[in-house]
Design an enzyme around this catalytic site. Sequence first.
Site, short mmCIF file in Angstrom:
data_model
loop_
_atom_site.label_atom_id
_atom_site.label_comp_id
_atom_site.label_asym_id
_atom_site.label_seq_id
_atom_site.Cartn_x
_atom_site.Cartn_y
_atom_site.Cartn_z
N ASP A 117 -77.00 22.99 -56.73
CA ASP A 117 -76.84 22.54 -56.77
C ASP A 117 -77.19 20.90 -57.90
O ASP A 117 -78.39 21.54 -58.16
CB ASP A 117 -77.51 21.43 -55.28
CG ASP A 117 -76.60 21.87 -54.10
OD1 ASP A 117 -75.53 23.43 -54.42
OD2 ASP A 117 -76.87 21.90 -52.62
N HIS A 171 -78.80 30.32 -57.92
CA HIS A 171 -78.88 31.98 -57.66
C HIS A 171 -77.51 32.00 -59.12
O HIS A 171 -77.76 31.00 -59.87
CB HIS A 171 -77.29 31.24 -56.55
CG HIS A 171 -78.02 30.72 -55.10
ND1 HIS A 171 -78.08 31.88 -54.20
CD2 HIS A 171 -78.79 29.87 -54.63
CE1 HIS A 171 -78.49 31.30 -53.24
NE2 HIS A 171 -78.78 29.97 -53.46
N SER A 257 -85.40 18.67 -61.58
CA SER A 257 -85.45 20.47 -62.26
C SER A 257 -84.04 20.61 -63.11
O SER A 257 -83.90 19.72 -62.98
CB SER A 257 -86.18 21.42 -60.83
OG SER A 257 -87.10 21.38 -60.29
#
Length: 297
Positions: A117, A171, A257
Amino acid sequence: MQNTPIQVVDRDSGTVFDEVILGEKWIRWAYQDSSSNLMERLLFRSSLISRLFGLWYDSPLSRGKIRSVINELSIDMAEAVRPAEDYKSFNDFFARHLKPEARPFDPDPTQIVSPADGRVLVFPELDKDVFVPVKGHPMSINAMVPGLSHQFLGGALAIVRLCPADYHRYHFPASGQIETSEDIAGALHSVNPIALGAGPDVFGENKRCNTLIKTNNIGSYCFSEVGAFGVGAIINTKTAGTVSKMDEKGYFKFGGSTVVVVFEPGKVAFSPDLVANSARGRETLVKVGQPLASAVI
């Protein structure tokens, strides 16, 4: 100081919004005020402050911050596996798992998905070694992925910038085999566009982990997690072996991040909306599992 708002395109609605930046005043002071050089070095080139943040957010004493952050950042807890009151610390909440149905994806092996995301910026064809983020300073592929850069010069690159409100597990965007994984020590500059425009080569200077994954249909890609100010740790939960698309690779503890994915030349074509928005200097807000690119057949 320049106070131009950072504009982001919401992929789901198509609307453009000005990003709300936590600590914007301090980021601008540290990176845009010429009197702040000493403080910039103290805060962002030393990991001390971030380690202290990490200790606090790992502590049960930090639980009291969870509800206020959910409300302030409008976090949808209906997506989370566990309710807010079930977390033992703020970092426990920050690295929360989502229900599988909250992030659907296309299993087609020719479709590459967003690894996290966040706010996406894409570079469909790199000018050899150099790429320049929004309102940013030139960054170097050679500096970012030392020892691996030769196969990615002139390739394609996607930056996914995570903010505190985002789901902070990341992921694999495509299936493959992990070839190498390397942790690189470094600074903890902010990854906000304010910092990117101020001069440091954030992706070449910050703490990061570079993982090379070999695939069947898009050659090899490099997955780089970049630490930033306030990030207690980069935790990789999968570091070897065969991986499937959307398998969890790891998670960040508290702080903003970034994930960077670099592809070999001529192997992928980014989604048209991401290319169009990036060409206008705008990031696109996406969710993990949504389309990022297609394999060039």
